[in-house]
Design a protein around this motif. Structure first.
Motif, PDB file in Angstrom:
ATOM      1  N   TYR A 147       0.834  -1.202   0.000  1.00 44.60           N
ATOM      2  CA  TYR A 147       0.000   0.000   0.000  1.00 44.60           C
ATOM      3  C   TYR A 147       0.868   1.251   0.000  1.00 44.60           C
ATOM      4  N   PHE A 148       0.347   2.303  -0.615  1.00 44.09           N
ATOM      5  CA  PHE A 148       0.992   3.616  -0.547  1.00 44.09           C
ATOM      6  C   PHE A 148       0.122   4.547   0.277  1.00 44.09           C
ATOM      7  N   HIS A 149       0.710   5.086   1.324  1.00 42.88           N
ATOM      8  CA  HIS A 149      -0.055   5.973   2.202  1.00 42.88           C
ATOM      9  C   HIS A 149       0.146   7.409   1.751  1.00 42.88           C
ATOM     10  N   THR A 150      -0.710   7.845   0.840  1.00 37.67           N
ATOM     11  CA  THR A 150      -0.558   9.183   0.269  1.00 37.67           C
ATOM     12  C   THR A 150      -1.507  10.154   0.956  1.00 37.67           C
ATOM     13  N   PHE A 151      -1.345  11.447   0.644  1.00 32.78           N
ATOM     14  CA  PHE A 151      -2.217  12.458   1.237  1.00 32.78           C
ATOM     15  C   PHE A 151      -3.667  12.217   0.836  1.00 32.78           C
TER      16      PHE A 151
ATOM     17  N   VAL B 197      -5.214   5.912   1.140  1.00 38.34           N
ATOM     18  CA  VAL B 197      -4.356   4.741   0.980  1.00 38.34           C
ATOM     19  C   VAL B 197      -4.536   4.155  -0.420  1.00 38.34           C
ATOM     20  N   VAL B 198      -3.448   4.053  -1.168  1.00 38.48           N
ATOM     21  CA  VAL B 198      -3.500   3.425  -2.482  1.00 38.48           C
ATOM     22  C   VAL B 198      -3.116   1.958  -2.310  1.00 38.48           C
ATOM     23  N   LYS B 199      -4.122   1.085  -2.444  1.00 36.98           N
ATOM     24  CA  LYS B 199      -3.829  -0.344  -2.309  1.00 36.98           C
ATOM     25  C   LYS B 199      -3.361  -0.858  -3.657  1.00 36.98           C
ATOM     26  N   ALA B 200      -2.114  -0.541  -3.994  1.00 40.51           N
ATOM     27  CA  ALA B 200      -1.584  -0.822  -5.328  1.00 40.51           C
ATOM     28  C   ALA B 200      -1.542  -2.316  -5.590  1.00 40.51           C
ATOM     29  N   VAL B 201      -1.189  -3.088  -4.571  1.00 39.37           N
ATOM     30  CA  VAL B 201      -1.211  -4.546  -4.666  1.00 39.37           C
ATOM     31  C   VAL B 201      -1.987  -5.025  -3.452  1.00 39.37           C
TER      32      VAL B 201
ATOM     33  N   GLY C 197      -2.077  -6.631 -17.471  1.00 43.51           N
ATOM     34  CA  GLY C 197      -3.140  -5.766 -16.991  1.00 43.51           C
ATOM     35  C   GLY C 197      -2.885  -4.370 -17.513  1.00 43.51           C
ATOM     36  N   GLU C 198      -3.947  -3.547 -17.448  1.00 41.25           N
ATOM     37  CA  GLU C 198      -3.788  -2.173 -17.914  1.00 41.25           C
ATOM     38  C   GLU C 198      -2.849  -1.413 -17.003  1.00 41.25           C
ATOM     39  N   SER C 199      -2.420  -0.287 -17.487  1.00 39.32           N
ATOM     40  CA  SER C 199      -1.543   0.586 -16.707  1.00 39.32           C
ATOM     41  C   SER C 199      -2.207   0.944 -15.383  1.00 39.32           C
ATOM     42  N   GLY C 200      -1.429   0.900 -14.311  1.00 36.51           N
ATOM     43  CA  GLY C 200      -1.969   1.222 -12.998  1.00 36.51           C
ATOM     44  C   GLY C 200      -2.512   0.021 -12.251  1.00 36.51           C
ATOM     45  N   GLY C 201      -2.423  -1.159 -12.864  1.00 37.88           N
ATOM     46  CA  GLY C 201      -2.963  -2.362 -12.248  1.00 37.88           C
ATOM     47  C   GLY C 201      -2.137  -2.880 -11.082  1.00 37.88           C
ATOM     48  N   GLY C 202      -0.898  -2.400 -10.971  1.00 32.03           N
ATOM     49  CA  GLY C 202      -0.052  -2.842  -9.861  1.00 32.03           C
ATOM     50  C   GLY C 202       1.074  -3.769 -10.281  1.00 32.03           C
ATOM     51  N   LYS C 203       1.297  -3.906 -11.583  1.00 35.24           N
ATOM     52  CA  LYS C 203       2.317  -4.849 -12.073  1.00 35.24           C
ATOM     53  C   LYS C 203       3.722  -4.452 -11.616  1.00 35.24           C
ATOM     54  N   SER C 204       4.066  -3.194 -11.833  1.00 36.51           N
ATOM     55  CA  SER C 204       5.414  -2.753 -11.441  1.00 36.51           C
ATOM     56  C   SER C 204       5.602  -2.851  -9.937  1.00 36.51           C
ATOM     57  N   VAL C 205       4.557  -2.511  -9.204  1.00 33.05           N
ATOM     58  CA  VAL C 205       4.671  -2.555  -7.744  1.00 33.05           C
ATOM     59  C   VAL C 205       4.910  -3.989  -7.272  1.00 33.05           C
ATOM     60  N   VAL C 206       4.306  -4.968  -7.940  1.00 30.81           N
ATOM     61  CA  VAL C 206       4.591  -6.366  -7.601  1.00 30.81           C
ATOM     62  C   VAL C 206       6.081  -6.643  -7.803  1.00 30.81           C
TER      63      VAL C 206
ATOM     64  N   ASP D 165     -10.597   4.797  -9.577  1.00 29.56           N
ATOM     65  CA  ASP D 165      -9.635   5.274  -8.593  1.00 29.56           C
ATOM     66  C   ASP D 165      -9.540   4.242  -7.470  1.00 29.56           C
ATOM     67  N   ILE D 166      -8.370   3.608  -7.333  1.00 26.80           N
ATOM     68  CA  ILE D 166      -8.314   2.496  -6.379  1.00 26.80           C
ATOM     69  C   ILE D 166      -8.336   2.949  -4.924  1.00 26.80           C
ATOM     70  N   ARG D 167      -8.267   4.269  -4.701  1.00 27.84           N
ATOM     71  CA  ARG D 167      -8.358   4.730  -3.320  1.00 27.84           C
ATOM     72  C   ARG D 167      -9.790   4.651  -2.807  1.00 27.84           C
TER      73      ARG D 167
HETATM   74  N1  LIG Z   1       5.312   5.862  -5.208  1.00 26.06           N
HETATM   75  C1  LIG Z   1       3.981   5.761  -5.322  1.00 26.06           C
HETATM   76  N2  LIG Z   1       3.180   6.561  -4.594  1.00 26.06           N
HETATM   77  C2  LIG Z   1       1.845   6.470  -4.693  1.00 26.06           C
HETATM   78  N3  LIG Z   1       1.197   5.617  -5.494  1.00 26.06           N
HETATM   79  C3  LIG Z   1       1.935   4.798  -6.257  1.00 26.06           C
HETATM   80  C4  LIG Z   1       3.365   4.829  -6.216  1.00 26.06           C
HETATM   81  N4  LIG Z   1       3.839   3.895  -7.070  1.00 26.06           N
HETATM   82  C5  LIG Z   1       2.753   3.322  -7.623  1.00 26.06           C
HETATM   83  N5  LIG Z   1       1.602   3.852  -7.137  1.00 26.06           N
HETATM   84  C6  LIG Z   1       0.246   3.488  -7.498  1.00 26.06           C
HETATM   85  O1  LIG Z   1       0.143   2.113  -7.517  1.00 26.06           O
HETATM   86  C7  LIG Z   1      -0.719   1.708  -8.559  1.00 26.06           C
HETATM   87  C8  LIG Z   1      -0.043   0.637  -9.378  1.00 26.06           C
HETATM   88  O2  LIG Z   1       1.039   1.198 -10.062  1.00 26.06           O
HETATM   89  P1  LIG Z   1       1.979   0.336 -11.012  1.00 26.06           P
HETATM   90  O3  LIG Z   1       2.407  -0.893 -10.301  1.00 26.06           O
HETATM   91  O4  LIG Z   1       3.043   1.248 -11.471  1.00 26.06           O
HETATM   92  O5  LIG Z   1       1.042  -0.044 -12.217  1.00 26.06           O
HETATM   93  P2  LIG Z   1       1.418  -0.786 -13.561  1.00 26.06           P
HETATM   94  O6  LIG Z   1       2.881  -1.117 -13.505  1.00 26.06           O
HETATM   95  O7  LIG Z   1       0.551  -1.978 -13.596  1.00 26.06           O
HETATM   96  O8  LIG Z   1       1.105   0.172 -14.647  1.00 26.06           O
HETATM   97  C9  LIG Z   1      -1.061   2.935  -9.357  1.00 26.06           C
HETATM   98  O9  LIG Z   1      -2.354   3.346  -9.007  1.00 26.06           O
HETATM   99  C10 LIG Z   1      -0.072   3.945  -8.894  1.00 26.06           C
HETATM  100  O10 LIG Z   1      -0.645   5.219  -8.897  1.00 26.06           O
END
Ligand SMILES: Nc1ncnc2c1ncn2[C@@H]1O[C@H](COP(=O)(O)OP(=O)(O)O)[C@@H](O)[C@H]1O
Ligand code: SF4
Ligand SMILES: [Mg+2]
Lengths: 326, 323
Positions: free
Chosen positions: A14-18, A21-25, A42-51, A278-280
């Motif tokens: 999770y990302f704790h933003t202002f 909470v963004v539950k990215a994964v 998955g589409e952009s923003g799905g959480g792939k990179s965060v995994v 918006d996943i928040r």
């Molecule tokens: N440093 C960060 N701070 C806040 N939110 C983030 C951060 N990195 C990624 N996210 C959020 O996590 C979600 C997944 O991002 P990401 O894994 O990059 O997607 P993908 O790679 O599938 O396109 C997105 O909604 C993105 O906004």
């Protein structure tokens, strides 16, 4: 069947933003076995990179791995210290980043940056390291490798830079390569070349790869199995052939229908309607319901859980598609 | 362009700048009083004054005076001090080691502290320690140097007499230069003036380093370096710092020139027998030749530092080429 090389269990990052909470994964589980290529789509923003970053422990505040296990060869990476992770990074698990233009440090030569990987993870002496770098550059298709080692990143084209980044990832003989959209920035011919090359490298050395992409066409050529992510959750997973031929989740279906090369055969090309929510602000229920052509009232009430559908396919859907679906 | 061609071009530029400076200096000097009164006895007759004028060449036109001035300089003759009756250049060169020594100690001190702290504060901007460092640096920038010098003297020489506050102390000859730093007494003497001089430079360099690092930390190649398994230290100082260094080197060059040229106040406070103090004395006494040499030398130092800084740029960043 052999124990998987990597087991991701209920990972939550999770990302704790202002803005909240963004539950990215949010509860992602999948395995990678030795010698296997697993596609993460998955589409952009799905959480792939965060995994991918979570596996390597590269999540920085405000992000945090909240829960879950990342078992690599039986050891939980999520519980390791930063110092312990250092030998895993680059050594056991290497990563190729999304953007070739920015992954390399502009003020060091390509040779220096390749050498760093070998200095960190092998006992080779200078000469042996240089020889290894030359050999690796040749393997990724860079000619005159010897002299190219002394060039700086800005003297390379985008495609060449990405080859260098891939060469770096392959250099230390890692058992798992995480490739985060390694070819999105490249044109189609180069893309095909590089993918083939990576696939060959993985297979030849019996390593494994997680191939992150938003492009199911790439997956259909590269991956043995596929994990489909939507809004931080696994919505479908299974063997590539089965998923490509007859997906059971409406989202996967939508992804497939929007790829020209595959959809051609079905004489229909559709973008998935609507946009990623918006996943928040996601509440209960299926997060795909606003865009789903099969949605029923129950989809807004109950969150579907990932469960076996047919064959190798697991899907998180109350009304999975039949094999004969159009 | 080849390195040789570049160097030649830059040298020509330097000559041009120095030429321009010589014109300005000459004009400035010509409009600030008649130097003849500096050299004649107070009770001279009008005829004696005229005679002195002729001897000094002050009766000629401004233009021909300038060419005499320029021609002499080109032959290495920078005139004699009216006060000391010695070649002005020699006078300054005698005192230059003291100034350069103090400035080098100051800027080394400033750099050695500013860079690690700046890197730390840039890499961890939200930590309390970083906020403390930034608050401190703001203080360093805003406190006037003379006040800091006086406070240092008050605390470390008067209240707690730990360090001397006046003069160079013992010196020793190294390669023909008289230096303080290599004797224990001289070292003690250099600490307070160097600290005074270092403070503002430290603060500015720290802030520039931090700003650069904050920008660099966001870059993909930093995360890629981590993904390779590089140590935190190597990531910050090898991968990060080198990319943040260009503006730091710029400031370093400017500050170095600045400290050498304007160490005057610090030298006065600490009675440091350097060029700054000589300049002040010469201004009071209207000792024109010394002032002229000082200004020309200062201009030369600035131009030379500038040239070196440009060379250093190309060593740091391969994308910057000599042109
Ligand atoms: N440093 C960060 N701070 C806040 N939110 C983030 C951060 N990195 C990624 N996210 C959020 O996590 C979600 C997944 O991002 P990401 O894994 O990059 O997607 P993908 O790679 O599938 O396109 C997105 O909604 C993105 O906004
Ligand atoms: S659960 Fe409902 S809304 Fe979600 S994908 Fe399945 S049918 Fe569509
Ligand atoms: Mg991504």
């Amino acid at each position: 069947m052999a124990d998987p090389l990597l087991e991701v269990r209920d990972l939550r990052t999770y990302f704790h933003t202002f803005g909240g909470v963004v539950k990215a994964v949010d509860g992602v589980s999948f395995d990678v076995r030795q010698g296997e290529v697993v596609g993460l789509v998955g589409e952009s923003g799905g959480g792939k990179s965060v995994v991918g970053f979570s596996i390597l422990g590269l999540i920085d505040p405000p992000g945090r791995i909240e829960a879950g296990e990342i078992l690599f060869a039986g050891e939980n990476l999520a519980a390791k210290s930063e110092e312990e992770m250092r030998s895993v990074r680059g050594g056991e698990i290497a990563m190729v980043f999304q953007d070739p233009m920015t992954s390399l440090n502009p003020v060091y030569t390509v040779g220096h940056q390749m050498d760093e990987m070998l200095r960190l993870h092998t006992d080779l002496d200078r000469k042996a390291r240089r020889a290894r770098c030359v050999e690796m550059l040749e393997q990724v298709g860079i000619s005159e490798a010897e002299s190219r080692l002394d060039a700086y990143p800005h003297q390379f084209s985008g495609g060449m830079r990405q080859r260098v980044v891939i060469a770096i990832a392959l250099l230390a003989g890692s058992r798992l390569i995480i490739a985060d959209e390694p070819t999105t920035a490249l044109d189609v011919t180069v893309q095909a070349q590089i993918l083939k090359l990576m696939r060959r490298q993985i297979v030849e050395r019996g390593a494994a790869m997680i191939m992150v992409t938003h492009d199911l066409a790439v997956i259909s050529e590269m991956a043995d199995r596929v994990v489909v992510l939507y809004c931080g959750k696994v919505v479908e997973r299974g063997r590539t052939a089965e998923i490509i031929n007859a997906p059971s989740h409406p989202y996967t279906r939508g992804l497939l229908d929007s790829i020209p090369r595959i959809a051609e055969r079905r004489d229909r090309l559709d973008q998935i309607p609507g946009t990623v929510p918006d996943i928040r602000t996601l509440g209960k229920g299926c997060s795909f319901r606003d865009r789903c052509f099969r949605a029923q009232p129950v989809c807004a009430e109950k969150t579907p859980v990932l469960s076996p559908v047919r064959g190798s396919l697991d899907a998180a859907c109350h009304f999975p598609l039949e094999e004969t679906a159009p | 362009m080849s390195v040789l061609g570049y160097t030649i071009k830059r040298l020509l530029q330097m000559v041009l700048v120095l030429f321009a400076v010589s014109v300005i200096v000459f004009l400035m000097m010509s409009f600030t009083g008649d130097p003849v009164f500096m050299v004649i006895p107070i009770d001279s007759t009008a005829a004696e004054i005229e005679q002195a004028r002729r001897l000094l060449g002050l009766d000629r036109s401004l233009l021909s005076q300038y060419f005499i001035f320029l021609g002499d300089m080109l032959q290495g003759d920078f005139g004699r001090s009216y006060v000391f009756r010695q070649p002005a250049m020699q006078l300054i060169l005698e005192r230059l080691p003291a100034t350069i020594e103090m400035v080098l100690v100051a800027i080394t001190l400033a750099t050695a502290i500013a860079i690690p702290l700046g890197v730390y504060a840039g890499a961890n901007p939200n930590r309390p320690v970083s906020r403390g460092i930034m608050a401190g640096s703001l203080l360093g920038i805003s406190l006037p140097g003379f006040w800091v010098g006086m406070m240092l003297i008050f605390f470390f020489s008067v209240r707690y007499p730990l360090l001397p506050s006046s003069g160079r102390g013992d010196t020793v000859e190294v390669f023909g230069l008289r230096l303080s730093i290599f004797t224990a007494d001289g070292f003690a003497h250099i600490i307070l003036p160097a600290l005074t001089l270092a403070l503002a430079t430290l603060a500015i360099m720290l802030r520039i380093t931090r700003a650069g690092m904050m920008e660099v930390m966001r870059q993909d190649y930093m995360r890629f370096a981590r993904a390779k398994g590089a140590s935190r230290r190597s990531i910050l100082f090898r991968h990060g710092l080198k990319n943040a260094l260009i503006p730091v080197v710029t400031i370093f060059g400017l500050q170095l020139g600045d400290l050498i040229a304007f160490a005057t106040i610090t030298e006065t406070i600490f009675a440091w027998p350097g060029t700054g103090k000589l300049l002040i004395d010469s201004i009071y006494r209207g000792d024109r030749p010394v002032i002229v040499v000082y200004l020309m030398l200062t201009a030369f130092i600035f131009v030379a530092i500038n040239f070196l800084v440009d060379i250093v740029y190309t060593l740091i960043d391969p994308r910057i080429s000599v042109k």
